[in-house]
Design an enzyme around this catalytic site. Structure first.
Site, PDB file in Angstrom:
ATOM      1  N   LYS A 203       0.732  -1.082   0.040  1.00 46.02           N
ATOM      2  CA  LYS A 203       0.148   0.057   0.062  1.00 46.02           C
ATOM      3  C   LYS A 203       0.947   1.261   0.111  1.00 46.02           C
ATOM      4  O   LYS A 203       2.102   1.214   0.477  1.00 46.02           O
ATOM      5  CB  LYS A 203      -0.905   0.034   1.323  1.00 46.02           C
ATOM      6  CG  LYS A 203      -0.198   0.113   2.437  1.00 46.02           C
ATOM      7  CD  LYS A 203      -1.019   0.601   3.537  1.00 46.02           C
ATOM      8  CE  LYS A 203      -0.368   1.182   4.761  1.00 46.02           C
ATOM      9  NZ  LYS A 203      -1.230   1.288   5.743  1.00 46.02           N
TER      10      LYS A 203
ATOM     11  N   ASP B 108      -5.334   5.863   4.293  1.00 47.03           N
ATOM     12  CA  ASP B 108      -4.253   4.915   4.905  1.00 47.03           C
ATOM     13  C   ASP B 108      -4.768   3.526   5.474  1.00 47.03           C
ATOM     14  O   ASP B 108      -3.814   2.762   5.394  1.00 47.03           O
ATOM     15  CB  ASP B 108      -3.237   5.704   5.565  1.00 47.03           C
ATOM     16  CG  ASP B 108      -2.118   5.299   6.300  1.00 47.03           C
ATOM     17  OD1 ASP B 108      -1.394   4.735   5.230  1.00 47.03           O
ATOM     18  OD2 ASP B 108      -1.753   5.358   7.571  1.00 47.03           O
TER      19      ASP B 108
ATOM     20  N   HIS C  88      -6.854  -1.891   5.449  1.00 48.38           N
ATOM     21  CA  HIS C  88      -6.830  -2.921   6.655  1.00 48.38           C
ATOM     22  C   HIS C  88      -8.481  -3.034   7.085  1.00 48.38           C
ATOM     23  O   HIS C  88      -8.853  -4.071   7.452  1.00 48.38           O
ATOM     24  CB  HIS C  88      -6.079  -2.359   7.848  1.00 48.38           C
ATOM     25  CG  HIS C  88      -4.835  -2.115   7.191  1.00 48.38           C
ATOM     26  ND1 HIS C  88      -3.841  -2.739   6.383  1.00 48.38           N
ATOM     27  CD2 HIS C  88      -3.737  -1.221   7.705  1.00 48.38           C
ATOM     28  CE1 HIS C  88      -2.859  -2.396   6.229  1.00 48.38           C
ATOM     29  NE2 HIS C  88      -2.725  -1.183   6.952  1.00 48.38           N
TER      30      HIS C  88
HETATM   31  P1  NAP Z   1      11.590   4.662   2.774  1.00 50.18           P
HETATM   32  O1  NAP Z   1      12.225   4.581   4.201  1.00 50.18           O
HETATM   33  O2  NAP Z   1      11.558   6.120   2.237  1.00 50.18           O
HETATM   34  O3  NAP Z   1      12.581   3.831   1.853  1.00 50.18           O
HETATM   35  C1  NAP Z   1      12.611   3.945   0.502  1.00 50.18           C
HETATM   36  C2  NAP Z   1      13.675   3.097  -0.208  1.00 50.18           C
HETATM   37  O4  NAP Z   1      13.490   3.007  -1.583  1.00 50.18           O
HETATM   38  C3  NAP Z   1      14.945   3.350   0.142  1.00 50.18           C
HETATM   39  O5  NAP Z   1      15.705   2.053   0.295  1.00 50.18           O
HETATM   40  C4  NAP Z   1      15.455   4.238  -0.997  1.00 50.18           C
HETATM   41  O6  NAP Z   1      17.000   4.268  -0.972  1.00 50.18           O
HETATM   42  C5  NAP Z   1      14.620   3.507  -2.302  1.00 50.18           C
HETATM   43  N1  NAP Z   1      14.424   4.348  -3.290  1.00 50.18           N
HETATM   44  C6  NAP Z   1      13.833   5.529  -3.221  1.00 50.18           C
HETATM   45  N2  NAP Z   1      13.634   5.891  -4.810  1.00 50.18           N
HETATM   46  C7  NAP Z   1      14.691   4.891  -5.286  1.00 50.18           C
HETATM   47  C8  NAP Z   1      14.930   5.195  -6.554  1.00 50.18           C
HETATM   48  N3  NAP Z   1      14.511   5.711  -7.835  1.00 50.18           N
HETATM   49  N4  NAP Z   1      15.789   3.914  -7.290  1.00 50.18           N
HETATM   50  C9  NAP Z   1      16.053   2.807  -6.219  1.00 50.18           C
HETATM   51  N5  NAP Z   1      15.702   3.134  -4.860  1.00 50.18           N
HETATM   52  C10 NAP Z   1      14.944   3.774  -4.520  1.00 50.18           C
HETATM   53  O7  NAP Z   1      10.279   3.986   2.659  1.00 50.18           O
HETATM   54  P2  NAP Z   1       9.471   2.793   3.397  1.00 50.18           P
HETATM   55  O8  NAP Z   1       8.990   3.390   4.600  1.00 50.18           O
HETATM   56  O9  NAP Z   1      10.465   1.691   3.226  1.00 50.18           O
HETATM   57  O10 NAP Z   1       8.437   2.495   2.310  1.00 50.18           O
HETATM   58  C11 NAP Z   1       8.555   1.920   1.234  1.00 50.18           C
HETATM   59  C12 NAP Z   1       7.210   1.756   0.476  1.00 50.18           C
HETATM   60  O11 NAP Z   1       6.286   0.896   1.205  1.00 50.18           O
HETATM   61  C13 NAP Z   1       6.514   3.198   0.417  1.00 50.18           C
HETATM   62  O12 NAP Z   1       5.403   2.990  -0.690  1.00 50.18           O
HETATM   63  C14 NAP Z   1       5.513   2.964   1.665  1.00 50.18           C
HETATM   64  O13 NAP Z   1       4.188   3.539   1.442  1.00 50.18           O
HETATM   65  C15 NAP Z   1       5.170   1.481   1.687  1.00 50.18           C
HETATM   66  N6  NAP Z   1       4.921   1.050   3.050  1.00 50.18           N
HETATM   67  C16 NAP Z   1       5.830   1.235   4.169  1.00 50.18           C
HETATM   68  C17 NAP Z   1       5.591   0.691   5.398  1.00 50.18           C
HETATM   69  C18 NAP Z   1       6.576   0.782   6.307  1.00 50.18           C
HETATM   70  O14 NAP Z   1       6.118   0.244   7.774  1.00 50.18           O
HETATM   71  N7  NAP Z   1       7.558   1.453   6.275  1.00 50.18           N
HETATM   72  C19 NAP Z   1       4.245  -0.127   5.691  1.00 50.18           C
HETATM   73  C20 NAP Z   1       3.365  -0.262   4.652  1.00 50.18           C
HETATM   74  C21 NAP Z   1       3.621   0.430   3.151  1.00 50.18           C
HETATM   75  P3  NAP Z   1      17.799   5.490  -1.820  1.00 50.18           P
HETATM   76  O15 NAP Z   1      16.734   6.786  -1.369  1.00 50.18           O
HETATM   77  O16 NAP Z   1      19.029   5.276  -1.264  1.00 50.18           O
HETATM   78  O17 NAP Z   1      17.626   5.201  -3.209  1.00 50.18           O
END
Ligand code: NAP
Length: 488
Positions: free
Chosen positions: A143, A230, A235
């Site tokens: 999501k 969200d 959920h």
């Molecule tokens: P985050 O902490 O901002 O991490 C994003 C990741 O993507 C980093 O590894 C970043 O590394 C990489 N990235 C961003 N742009 C990129 C590109 N152009 N090419 C290659 N790598 C790239 O985000 P997150 O919290 O892990 O969430 C990721 C996704 O999952 C989002 O869509 C979020 O809505 C979803 N989500 C997250 C959670 C959670 O618990 N965190 C739960 C449900 C859903 P670099 O910037 O170094 O490239």
């Protein structure tokens, strides 16, 4: 499990470090992931395999410290990990990446898109262009799948151009929770509940997903989303579906998903005409959570906003089974307690033989309740009326039959991601959302948001550390009901 390749796009992000890699480590410890499996983290930074392993070691240090079996396995697990630098928004670097990943055509290859949805289309196209989208490939998307029906379609079409629907795994991690799966076991593995599971015997259902956390420094990101998109769109609606669906013919993924889809399509529309009676939205103000003073949402955001951090909805499933039975949904940030539960309240007995509450000769008989606690303290309680022991006449009290998962089954409760990741590798889509489910959920959500926007009124303020705006209490109390509070 046969060796497989798992590529986490966004392998250095919060989701990868906090959820995916710890989940994989636990599966490794339990022997489900063997040597020969390769796990790749991909992001834009330059970094060696060793540096990546060091970062993952830090991320799992907490769970390793808590369990000697995990600590012992960490080095062997880290040896499965690799890091590759790739900009997912660009066309460069993919052939080299494919060369490394592509060997072994029969191998299962999972691409986990732990990145923002704006990158999904390019990733799908690039994977196809370098020949990595074939039969053994599965993609996992998180999501948010869009911010409304139209944007979800754009994402799903981009994926659909490249992958078969059976290759796309849309995660809703709530569906991987043990207690959520146990809801299906309770309903369809026992003869006791199903005959009563209908409007004739059930008065109403409550679904609460309460968080104590706020927006945790991500106010700018959250402000584009809000609690309805969200939490409710995915959920809470998925939980509602599992409570309300008809018995599927089997556990086959499509048998279950067909039934969930029918529930989504039977939801009474909420829009301009009725949103003000059927929904409440709130936004937290400064307050205290767990004894700690916390700022309000607008202070964290640093500007004005109508984005809701709380929502309560009175939903109705318009079919024969559920006619007239309200499903009260509520979710919010900065609430009093971190807690998710489903409460099924049965109808009262038609006549009390224990005296009349109206003349003071007895207290009212509480209706039976089945409470399914998803977190914390996963378990199930069935609230029943009992005689209070002793010679003082027939005094009645509500008592819970308590099935605590931790006490009954002992051991560690696996995280939802452990089950879900292994299901992807196995190719079992039962706990993932099909495209038409996502579309149907947005079709119900979009008019609610449109009605709020047309109304221009601000969300109702609530103090952090409470249970949301008073209007959410009024939403249920004007029907003569109250939000469930665990008395024991
Ligand atoms: P985050 O902490 O901002 O991490 C994003 C990741 O993507 C980093 O590894 C970043 O590394 C990489 N990235 C961003 N742009 C990129 C590109 N152009 N090419 C290659 N790598 C790239 O985000 P997150 O919290 O892990 O969430 C990721 C996704 O999952 C989002 O869509 C979020 O809505 C979803 N989500 C997250 C959670 C959670 O618990 N965190 C739960 C449900 C859903 P670099 O910037 O170094 O490239």
């Amino acid at each position: 499990m046969a060796p497989f390749d798992l590529v986490i796009f966004g392998g250095t992000g919060d989701l990868a470090m906090r959820k995916l890699l710890p989940a994989l480590l636990h599966r490794f410890v339990d022997g489900q992931i063997g040597t020969g499996t390769r796990i790749y983290g991909v992001a834009r930074d330059a970094r060696s395999d060793e540096a990546y392993r060091g970062r993952v070691r830090e991320a799992v240090a907490g769970i390793a410290a808590a369990d000697p079996r995990v600590a012992e396995a960490v080095d062997a697990f880290l040896a499965l990990l690799h890091y590759r630098q790739l900009d997912l928004a660009s066309e460069d670097g993919w052939p080299a990446f494919a060369e490394e990943i592509g060997h072994g055509p029969d191998r299962v290859r999972v691409f986990y898109l732990a990145v923002g949805p704006s990158l999904f289309a390019n990733v799908a196209d690039r994977l196809a262009s370098v020949g990595l989208a074939g039969g053994g490939t599965r993609v996992v998307v998180e999501k948010p799948i869009g911010k409304d029906g139209a944007s979800a379609q754009v994402i799903n079409e981009a994926l659909g151009r490249v992958f078969e629907e059976s290759q796309v795994f849309r995660i809703d991690h709530y569906l991987g929770k043990e207690t959520v799966q146990n809801l299906t076991a309770l309903r369809f593995g026992n003869a006791l509940f199903e005959p009563l599971w209908k409007a004739e015997h059930i008065d109403h259902v409550q679904i609460t997903v309460a968080e104590t956390v706020g927006v945790e420094g991500r106010a700018a990101y959250y402000d584009k989303s809000g609690a309805l998109r969200d939490m409710v769109q995915n959920h809470l609606l998925q939980l509602l579906c599992l409570v309300a669906m008809e018995p599927p013919a089997s556990l086959a993924a499509d048998a279950i998903r067909d039934e969930k889809l029918k529930v989504l399509r039977a939801l009474r529309p909420i829009g301009n005409g009725n949103a003000s009676q059927m929904t409440v939205r709130g936004q937290y103000r400064a307050g205290a959570v767990d004894g700690q003073a916390v700022p309000g949402y607008l202070d964290e955001l640093g500007g004005p906003s109508h984005t809701e951090t709380f929502v309560a909805i009175k939903a109705e499933v318009q079919n024969w089974r559920w006619a007239g039975v309200p499903f009260y949904l509520r979710t919010g940030k900065r609430l009093a307690e971190r807690m998710s539960e489903i409460v099924v309240t049965f109808r009262r007995v038609p006549h009390s033989i224990f005296g009349d509450p109206a003349d003071g000769s007895a207290s009212p008989l509480a209706p039976n309740k089945l409470v399914i606690r998803l977190q914390p303290d996963e378990g199930v309680k069935l609230w029943l009326m009992n005689k209070v022991p002793g010679p003082g006449g027939m005094r009645m009290r509500e008592v819970a039959m308590d099935l605590s998962f931790a006490e009954t089954f002992g051991g560690r409760q696996p995280d939802a991601y452990e089950r879900l990741l292994m299901d992807v590798v196995r190719g079992n889509p039962m706990l993932f959302m099909r495209r038409d489910e996502v579309d149907a959920a947005w079709q119900w959500i979009d008019p609610i948001r449109a009605a709020w926007e047309a109304g221009h009124d601000a969300p109702k303020p609530y103090t952090a550390g409470g249970w949301g705006p008073s209007a959410a209490v009024a939403l249920i109390e004007r029907d003569g009901r109250t939000w469930h509070e665990d008395a024991q």
